[in-house]
Design a protein around this motif. Structure first.
Motif, PDB file in Angstrom:
ATOM      1  N   ALA A 180       0.851  -1.191   0.000  1.00 29.33           N
ATOM      2  CA  ALA A 180       0.000   0.000   0.000  1.00 29.33           C
ATOM      3  C   ALA A 180       0.887   1.242   0.000  1.00 29.33           C
ATOM      4  CB  ALA A 180      -0.923  -0.008   1.219  1.00 29.33           C
ATOM      5  N   ASP A 181       1.086   1.834  -1.165  1.00 29.72           N
ATOM      6  CA  ASP A 181       1.982   2.981  -1.298  1.00 29.72           C
ATOM      7  C   ASP A 181       1.364   4.252  -0.727  1.00 29.72           C
ATOM      8  OD1 ASP A 181       3.967   1.513  -2.510  1.00 29.72           O
ATOM      9  OD2 ASP A 181       3.373   2.032  -4.550  1.00 29.72           O
ATOM     10  N   ASP A 182       2.242   5.147  -0.289  1.00 26.87           N
ATOM     11  CA  ASP A 182       1.819   6.452   0.192  1.00 26.87           C
ATOM     12  C   ASP A 182       2.910   7.469  -0.111  1.00 26.87           C
ATOM     13  OD1 ASP A 182       3.823   5.874   2.016  1.00 26.87           O
ATOM     14  OD2 ASP A 182       2.478   5.607   3.732  1.00 26.87           O
ATOM     15  N   ALA A 183       2.851   8.628   0.510  1.00 25.03           N
ATOM     16  CA  ALA A 183       3.808   9.700   0.219  1.00 25.03           C
ATOM     17  C   ALA A 183       5.240   9.301   0.554  1.00 25.03           C
ATOM     18  CB  ALA A 183       3.418  10.959   0.998  1.00 25.03           C
ATOM     19  N   VAL A 184       5.412   8.445   1.558  1.00 23.93           N
ATOM     20  CA  VAL A 184       6.757   7.980   1.912  1.00 23.93           C
ATOM     21  C   VAL A 184       7.352   7.176   0.752  1.00 23.93           C
ATOM     22  CG1 VAL A 184       8.071   6.484   3.476  1.00 23.93           C
ATOM     23  CG2 VAL A 184       6.308   8.011   4.384  1.00 23.93           C
ATOM     24  N   ASP A 185       6.566   6.279   0.185  1.00 21.51           N
ATOM     25  CA  ASP A 185       7.039   5.488  -0.955  1.00 21.51           C
ATOM     26  C   ASP A 185       7.316   6.373  -2.161  1.00 21.51           C
ATOM     27  OD1 ASP A 185       6.650   2.442  -0.236  1.00 21.51           O
ATOM     28  OD2 ASP A 185       4.893   3.473   0.541  1.00 21.51           O
ATOM     29  N   GLU A 186       6.433   7.331  -2.412  1.00 23.46           N
ATOM     30  CA  GLU A 186       6.613   8.210  -3.565  1.00 23.46           C
ATOM     31  C   GLU A 186       7.900   9.018  -3.430  1.00 23.46           C
ATOM     32  OE1 GLU A 186       4.924   8.058  -6.259  1.00 23.46           O
ATOM     33  OE2 GLU A 186       3.485   6.626  -5.433  1.00 23.46           O
ATOM     34  N   HIS A 187       8.193   9.475  -2.227  1.00 22.82           N
ATOM     35  CA  HIS A 187       9.439  10.225  -2.001  1.00 22.82           C
ATOM     36  C   HIS A 187      10.650   9.333  -2.238  1.00 22.82           C
ATOM     37  CE1 HIS A 187      12.787  11.811   0.457  1.00 22.82           C
ATOM     38  NE2 HIS A 187      12.333  12.987   0.085  1.00 22.82           N
ATOM     39  N   ALA A 188      10.604   8.105  -1.733  1.00 23.63           N
ATOM     40  CA  ALA A 188      11.733   7.185  -1.922  1.00 23.63           C
ATOM     41  C   ALA A 188      11.949   6.881  -3.390  1.00 23.63           C
ATOM     42  CB  ALA A 188      11.485   5.895  -1.139  1.00 23.63           C
ATOM     43  N   GLY A 189      10.859   6.646  -4.117  1.00 30.48           N
ATOM     44  CA  GLY A 189      10.988   6.365  -5.542  1.00 30.48           C
ATOM     45  C   GLY A 189      11.517   7.555  -6.325  1.00 30.48           C
ATOM     46  N   ALA A 190      11.050   8.747  -5.976  1.00 29.44           N
ATOM     47  CA  ALA A 190      11.446   9.957  -6.702  1.00 29.44           C
ATOM     48  C   ALA A 190      12.906  10.322  -6.459  1.00 29.44           C
ATOM     49  CB  ALA A 190      10.539  11.121  -6.307  1.00 29.44           C
ATOM     50  N   THR A 191      13.407  10.058  -5.254  1.00 30.69           N
ATOM     51  CA  THR A 191      14.781  10.434  -4.912  1.00 30.69           C
ATOM     52  C   THR A 191      15.783   9.313  -5.180  1.00 30.69           C
ATOM     53  OG1 THR A 191      14.476   9.697  -2.619  1.00 30.69           O
ATOM     54  CG2 THR A 191      13.967  12.016  -3.125  1.00 30.69           C
ATOM     55  N   GLY A 192      15.287   8.122  -5.483  1.00 32.09           N
ATOM     56  CA  GLY A 192      16.193   6.995  -5.686  1.00 32.09           C
ATOM     57  C   GLY A 192      16.610   6.311  -4.405  1.00 32.09           C
ATOM     58  N   LEU A 193      16.024   6.715  -3.276  1.00 33.88           N
ATOM     59  CA  LEU A 193      16.363   6.067  -2.009  1.00 33.88           C
ATOM     60  C   LEU A 193      16.029   4.586  -2.046  1.00 33.88           C
ATOM     61  CD1 LEU A 193      17.252   6.236   0.979  1.00 33.88           C
ATOM     62  CD2 LEU A 193      14.880   6.866   1.545  1.00 33.88           C
ATOM     63  N   GLY A 194      14.894   4.257  -2.618  1.00 32.42           N
ATOM     64  CA  GLY A 194      14.491   2.859  -2.713  1.00 32.42           C
ATOM     65  C   GLY A 194      13.215   2.736  -3.509  1.00 32.42           C
ATOM     66  N   PRO A 195      12.790   1.522  -3.779  1.00 30.23           N
ATOM     67  CA  PRO A 195      11.576   1.336  -4.572  1.00 30.23           C
ATOM     68  C   PRO A 195      10.320   1.649  -3.772  1.00 30.23           C
ATOM     69  CG  PRO A 195      12.324  -0.774  -3.751  1.00 30.23           C
ATOM     70  CD  PRO A 195      13.383   0.234  -3.357  1.00 30.23           C
ATOM     71  N   ARG A 196       9.286   2.065  -4.482  1.00 34.73           N
ATOM     72  CA  ARG A 196       7.962   2.054  -3.863  1.00 34.73           C
ATOM     73  C   ARG A 196       7.638   0.597  -3.565  1.00 34.73           C
ATOM     74  NH1 ARG A 196       7.406   5.712  -8.171  1.00 34.73           N
ATOM     75  NH2 ARG A 196       6.748   3.961  -9.466  1.00 34.73           N
ATOM     76  N   TRP A 197       7.171   0.330  -2.348  1.00 33.27           N
ATOM     77  CA  TRP A 197       6.921  -1.064  -1.974  1.00 33.27           C
ATOM     78  C   TRP A 197       5.880  -1.702  -2.880  1.00 33.27           C
ATOM     79  CZ3 TRP A 197       7.144  -2.145   4.010  1.00 33.27           C
ATOM     80  CH2 TRP A 197       8.416  -1.769   4.487  1.00 33.27           C
ATOM     81  N   GLY A 198       4.950  -0.906  -3.363  1.00 26.40           N
ATOM     82  CA  GLY A 198       3.936  -1.442  -4.257  1.00 26.40           C
ATOM     83  C   GLY A 198       4.510  -1.981  -5.556  1.00 26.40           C
ATOM     84  N   ASP A 199       5.681  -1.485  -5.955  1.00 28.15           N
ATOM     85  CA  ASP A 199       6.304  -1.953  -7.192  1.00 28.15           C
ATOM     86  C   ASP A 199       6.802  -3.391  -7.076  1.00 28.15           C
ATOM     87  OD1 ASP A 199       5.803   0.500  -8.298  1.00 28.15           O
ATOM     88  OD2 ASP A 199       7.844   1.275  -8.024  1.00 28.15           O
ATOM     89  N   LEU A 200       6.876  -3.913  -5.857  1.00 25.53           N
ATOM     90  CA  LEU A 200       7.329  -5.285  -5.637  1.00 25.53           C
ATOM     91  C   LEU A 200       6.171  -6.284  -5.648  1.00 25.53           C
ATOM     92  CD1 LEU A 200       9.759  -4.570  -2.645  1.00 25.53           C
ATOM     93  CD2 LEU A 200      10.298  -4.563  -5.086  1.00 25.53           C
ATOM     94  N   SER A 201       4.961  -5.787  -5.781  1.00 23.86           N
ATOM     95  CA  SER A 201       3.767  -6.622  -5.615  1.00 23.86           C
ATOM     96  C   SER A 201       3.680  -7.748  -6.634  1.00 23.86           C
ATOM     97  CB  SER A 201       2.512  -5.748  -5.695  1.00 23.86           C
ATOM     98  OG  SER A 201       1.344  -6.536  -5.606  1.00 23.86           O
ATOM     99  N   ASP A 202       3.885  -7.456  -7.908  1.00 20.13           N
ATOM    100  CA  ASP A 202       3.705  -8.478  -8.945  1.00 20.13           C
ATOM    101  C   ASP A 202       4.687  -9.636  -8.760  1.00 20.13           C
ATOM    102  OD1 ASP A 202       1.664  -7.030 -10.053  1.00 20.13           O
ATOM    103  OD2 ASP A 202       2.862  -6.195 -11.688  1.00 20.13           O
ATOM    104  N   ALA A 203       5.942  -9.311  -8.489  1.00 20.41           N
ATOM    105  CA  ALA A 203       6.942 -10.366  -8.298  1.00 20.41           C
ATOM    106  C   ALA A 203       6.631 -11.181  -7.052  1.00 20.41           C
ATOM    107  CB  ALA A 203       8.343  -9.746  -8.198  1.00 20.41           C
ATOM    108  N   TRP A 204       6.217 -10.515  -5.981  1.00 26.56           N
ATOM    109  CA  TRP A 204       5.864 -11.224  -4.739  1.00 26.56           C
ATOM    110  C   TRP A 204       4.667 -12.130  -4.957  1.00 26.56           C
ATOM    111  CZ3 TRP A 204       1.803 -11.638  -1.277  1.00 26.56           C
ATOM    112  CH2 TRP A 204       2.107 -12.125   0.003  1.00 26.56           C
TER     113      TRP A 204
END
Length: 257
Positions: A180-204
């Motif tokens: 369940a993505d939120d502003a924290v995930d969006e910030h991480a994805g935008a800055t390159g800190l890490g992936p949005r957790w939702g982006d891992l859903s299909d593989a999981w």
């Protein structure tokens, strides 16, 4: 009695706390098996996995303290926050349960953490990338170990299959929070800190469906339920974990790991 610390609100800090707290609380739950596992070999294996997770938590929480810039070290972040300031997913704080609950939760979480650590090796944060480079090797072992047990229970006796099915019914609905993505995930994805957790859903989803299929189980249907631990709104079980975890540090200020 040692008072609580306050955490500066920052999306990068929150992102790191979600990782570190999830590893910390899952490690605490696994440590509860020490001396109680069904066989000696498994007692040692679960204790070692708990130590791996606590080691990951230490590294990430130390880094989170540095990013926050308020002088908080790993011990303060681990033991001196209020419940609402912990950012772990609810799945890891649920009671230990029986062995089927433990190995299925391990499979769910290790699969997720392995996917996350793989992506974090490419983080623009060099320290986080270095932590991920070590942690991913541990997560791969945790995933394989748990998956082997899930299949063994699923293909074992009628009772082991029944217990595994009950564990799936209990745990599966909490998986949605992971993605369940939120502003924290969006910030991480935008800055390159890490992936949005939702982006891992299909593989999981694909890996878990394959594992459950091998164990003779169907993937449960999705439900509208969404737990909220990583936003600081926890289940009734979290307070009991923290009461046990924090007792010594609160009672004897300055203690360290």
């Amino acid at each position: 009695m040692q008072s609580s610390i306050a955490i500066r609100k920052d999306p990068a800090v929150d992102y790191l706390l979600r990782i570190g707290d999830t590893a910390l609380i899952l490690g605490q739950r696994l440590a509860e098996w020490t001396g109680h596992a069904p066989v000696l070999e498994e007692d040692i294996a679960l204790a070692n996995m708990a130590l791996d997770l606590i080691g990951q938590a230490r590294a990430v929480l130390t880094h989170a303290g540095a990013v926050e810039g308020e002088g908080h070290d790993e011990d303060q972040l681990a033991f001196l926050r209020e419940e609402r300031d912990y950012r772990n997913v609810t799945l890891v704080e649920l009671p230990r349960g029986d062995f089927a609950v433990t190995v299925l939760r391990n499979a769910m979480m290790a699969t997720f953490l392995r996917l996350l650590w793989e992506q974090l090796r490419e983080s623009t944060d060099a320290e986080l990338a270095a932590i991920a480079g070590k942690a991913v090797k541990e997560a791969r072992y945790h995933q394989q170990h748990a998956a082997d047990w899930v299949v063994r229970l699923g293909q074992g006796t009628d009772e082991s299959l029944q217990r595994l099915r009950a564990a799936l019914d209990q745990l599966w609905r909490y998986a949605a929070e992971l993605f369940a993505d939120d502003a924290v995930d969006e910030h991480a994805g935008a800055t390159g800190l890490g992936p949005r957790w939702g982006d891992l859903s299909d593989a999981w989803d694909a890996e878990m469906a394959a594992l459950l299929g091998e164990a003779g189980l169907d993937v449960p249907a999705a439900t509208p339920f969404l737990s909220t631990g990583k936003r600081g709104v926890h289940s009734e079980h979290m307070g009991f974990i923290l009461a046990e975890m924090q007792h010594l540090q609160r009672s004897f200020p300055g203690g360290v790991w």
